[in-house]
Design an enzyme around this catalytic site. Structure first.
Site, PDB file in Angstrom:
ATOM      1  N   ASP A 499       0.841  -1.198   0.000  1.00 33.97           N
ATOM      2  CA  ASP A 499       0.000   0.000   0.000  1.00 33.97           C
ATOM      3  C   ASP A 499       0.880   1.253   0.000  1.00 33.97           C
ATOM      4  OD1 ASP A 499      -2.278   1.553   0.168  1.00 33.97           O
ATOM      5  OD2 ASP A 499      -3.042   0.615   2.006  1.00 33.97           O
ATOM      6  N   ASP A 569     -10.855   2.112  -3.318  1.00 33.84           N
ATOM      7  CA  ASP A 569     -11.433   1.850  -1.996  1.00 33.84           C
ATOM      8  C   ASP A 569     -12.955   1.883  -2.055  1.00 33.84           C
ATOM      9  OD1 ASP A 569      -9.181   1.345  -0.589  1.00 33.84           O
ATOM     10  OD2 ASP A 569      -8.935   3.371   0.199  1.00 33.84           O
TER      11      ASP A 569
END
Ligand code: DGJ
Length: 749
Positions: A499, A569
């Site tokens: 990430d 997301d």
């Protein structure tokens, strides 16, 4: 095939009070694969000019396309009209300061503070296959690859004798794909330092501007929305200045004919194999000519090139399609699946995973994770991915990045006991890292505050309460890698989610010398590439999934290391329709991380049927992102059926041709798409009703990509029709409520 042809261009011009005939010898270098042609010409003066790029053109003399006769141009020796001549020249690699006032690819600054550059042809060489991109001292520059029989490469060397620099332009044409890749490498051949103020990867010119420009733009949770605008005089651009390719604009642009749709018209697609600051720009001159350039963003860029040093621009991938925007996308998909993605997972079906992020956020312990894994394994889920919060003392997003040691208050006894228990369930185990970051509240930052990117004496801007590590510093990379390695060697970790949750600010390095500070933007990206390359080389079995606050680094640079990237997301099935549609403009379905999550959706609060969430996630890698112990019994029981569907259709989705049949950006009422197996023996069709209207009749949707002469059975209804009938007559799909999906399987009989 790469060929050279010399010819003489003759024209009459008004010169010194009379019409005079001039003739000039030019050389045309061209690349042909039978389907497309790319050609450039060398004038007597040594200018390298663009000649042609598009569908295959005749093998006769095309030097007239350089339009040398169309301008008040007088040949070598008479410089009176140089400005007029250069101002509209279709340069292959334009520079600045000598009379071309449009966007250049190269800008240099010499030791005297002078900044002009005048590149002239020196030589060329050709080779089979495709060489790797190289730069001294750089271990890995991501780029597409090809075997000797899959591509041919032309390397053209130019030089500016005043600054003593050489520029190598590399062009590769793929034999079976309508693809040309470009890169440029500048070498300091002199005895003095030079500053490279900009080095773009390539330039293409057209003598018209009848194009629309398509770009992919957005924000967090709505990445890669498709925008299409008509070209106008002056500049139109998209860029990133954030250090990552970004949520805001993707390093992609297409110039498409005004009539281009999914199936018809011309499309020239451009994608940069790069994960940092980029610029993609078109410029329409007052004569209506179009120049397109793309590369590392010159914004805040400056690179010191000492004698003997070189600098290589990232690869620019150029796709030509005469079969519309859909044709362009399918070519990108084929190229990236076969010639960019590497490693053991490249051609494999990915394990169905469950990620705990939306299920638990930071609130978990070993038992909770084990219970999720157990319940998931009972439904057929194959891998548990433990997301953020397993390390340091991280119970919220305000600490511990950089301290990659297991939080034993949450996971008693470390990672191994948990992983062993999960493996004993027959499941794989995956783990989240954010290796490029450091929290101010971390042991790493307390020990090495100088390892964060910063400008000494200025306040450091926090984002998500974290700083970015200085990946230009080999010591930093070494330290982080040793931490990751210790974790990977401590337990059977088979997947990593890498990430990256903030953009760069106060871009300064405590380890780079003063003269090299502006190199940090690019050195940072090269440092990330080096570490990812090391990781995937040392742990070849690892499945790496990239992520950047969702899809802020969904780019071809990342795909070189990880076969899949977390798309967004936003896991809402309806929002995902647009996000996945936009992503598929350039990137294949096999690369899109897509999960079924719980409702109401955490990003936008919408509730959609569990089945629709599954059908939409099938377009990507497929997985779950919820606490499977807490969803309804009905939803839980639906999981094995969804997984069976994934296993059945993923081979077509992952390897077949994608056709977009709906477009929510234009019609908000429905979406539809299909995947067709490469041998056209079967197809998988998905429809989602987004907005129903009263008394709406059933829709008729035309299928695509089938063999017109073969018959196909709709396995869901039993109807058998010729491919041509399904494609021209279509399939009738009932309208049955908002957010409801329907899939169909067609098999050749
Ligand atoms: C951002 C990612 O996009 C999410 O999936 C999740 O991993 C969080 N970061 C964790 O902090």
């Amino acid at each position: 095939m790469i060929t050279e042809k010399k010819s003489t261009v003759t024209y009459v011009k008004w010169d010194r009070g009379a019409n005079r005939e001039f003739s000039e010898e030019v050389t045309v270098l061209r690349m042909d694969n039978g389907s497309i042609t790319y050609a450039m010409g060398i004038t007597e003066e040594g200018y390298l000019l663009h000649c042609y790029y598009g569908p295959a053109i005749g093998s006769d003399d095309i030097s007239y396309l350089m339009r040398l006769a169309d301008y008040p141009y007088t040949p070598n020796g008479n410089n009176r009209d140089r400005l007029l001549f250069l101002g509209d020249r279709p340069f292959e690699f334009p520079c600045h300061g000598i009379g071309d006032y449009r966007e250049p690819c190269l800008m240099v600054l010499d030791e005297d503070g002078m900044s002009a550059c005048d590149l002239r042809f020196v030589s060329y060489r050709k080779m089979k296959g495709k060489p790797e991109l190289k730069q001294k001292g750089v271990s890995c520059i991501p780029a597409t690859y090809a075997k000797p029989d899959e591509a041919e490469t032309l390397v053209v060397t130019l030089e500016d004798s005043h600054c003593d620099i050489a520029v190598e332009l590399t062009y590769t044409m793929f034999t079976k794909l309508n693809v040309v890749t470009r890169s440029a490498r500048v070498v300091n051949r002199g005895y003095h330092d030079i500053r490279i103020q900009r080095l773009l990867s390539g330039c293409v010119e057209w003598d018209h501007s009848n194009f629309d420009m398509i770009t992919l733009n957005g924000a967090w949770a709505r990445e890669r929305a498709v925008e299409r605008c008509r070209l106008h005089s002056g500049k139109q651009s998209v860029e990133s200045t954030r250090g990552i390719s970004s949520h805001q604009h993707n390093p992609f642009a297409a110039l498409v004919s005004r009539d281009a749709s999914e199936e018809v018209g011309e499309a020239y697609g451009f994608n940069l194999v790069y994960s940092g600051n980029f610029l993609a720009e078109t410029e329409v001159s007052t004569n209506g000519f179009t120049r397109f350039v793309m590369g590392i963003n010159p914004y805040d860029f400056s690179w010191l090139l000492r004698p003997e040093e070189d600098l290589t621009a990232p690869e620019l991938v150029m796709v030509y399609s005469g079969a519309g925007i859909g044709g362009m996308s399918r070519t990108f998909h084929d190229l990236y699946r076969a010639h960019l993605i590497r490693g053991q997972w490249k051609e494999k079906m990915r394990p169905v995973l469950i990620n705990n992020w939306e299920g638990t956020y930071f609130n978990f312990d070993e038992e909770k994770i084990y219970n999720i894994a157990k319940a998931a394994s009972e439904q057929g889920i194959e891998m548990l991915v433990l997301d953020d919060g397993w390390f340091g003392k991280r119970n919220y997003d305000d600490c511990s990045l950089g301290d990659w040691v297991v939080n034993e208050e949450k996971l008693k006894g470390g990672l191994k006991p948990l992983v062993d228990r999960i493996n004993a369930l027959g499941m794989k185990f995956g783990l989240w890292f954010e290796p490029e970051m450091v929290s101010p509240d971390s042991d790493l930052y307390r020990a090495h505050p100088e390892w964060a990117i910063q400008i000494i004496g200025r306040d450091m801007t926090q984002a998500r309460e974290q700083y970015v590590l200085d990946y230009s510093n080999p010591e930093v990379r070494e330290f982080i890698y040793s931490e990751i390695r210790a974790i990977l060697d401590s337990a059977n970790v088979e997947y990593i989610k890498w990430d990256m949750n903030r953009a760069l600010s106060e871009v300064g390095s405590t380890s780079l010398p003063r003269k090299r500070q502006r190199e940090l933007w690019h050195r940072y990206v090269l440092g990330v590439y080096e570490l990812m390359n090391r990781l995937t080389t040392d742990y070849p079995h690892l499945l790496l999934e990239n992520c950047s606050s969702g899809g802020a680094r969904f780019d071809a640079g990342m795909l070189y290391f990880s076969p899949q990237i977390w798309t967004s997301d936003d896991t809402d099935a309806i929002e995902r329709l647009k996000i996945q549609y936009g992503t598929s403009i350039c990137y294949p379905a096999s690369t899109m991380g897509a999960h079924v999550s719980d409702c109401p959706n955490h990003a936008i609060g919408r509730t959609t049927p569990f089945a629709t969430r599954g059908d939409v996630a099938l377009m990507g890698t497929f997985g779950y992102e919820l606490d499977v112990t807490r969803i309804s019994e009905e939803d839980r029981k639906a999981i094995p059926g969804q997984i069976a569907k994934f296993k059945k259709f993923n081979p077509i989705i992952r390897t077949g041709d994608m056709y977009r049949l709906g477009n929510l950006f234009e019609d908000e009422s429905f979406d539809a798409w299909m995947f067709v197996a490469k041998d056209r023996s079967e197809a998988f069709f998905t429809f989602v009703q987004v907005l129903n209207h009263p008394s709406m009749p059933a829709r008729r949707i035309l299928l695509r990509g089938l063999d017109p002469d073969r018959s196909y059975r709709n396995e869901d209804t039993g109807e058998i029709r010729l491919g041509v009938t399904w494609m021209r007559g279509g399939v009738i799909v009932g309208a049955f409520g908002d957010f409801v999906s329907k899939t169909m399987h067609f098999t050749a009989v």
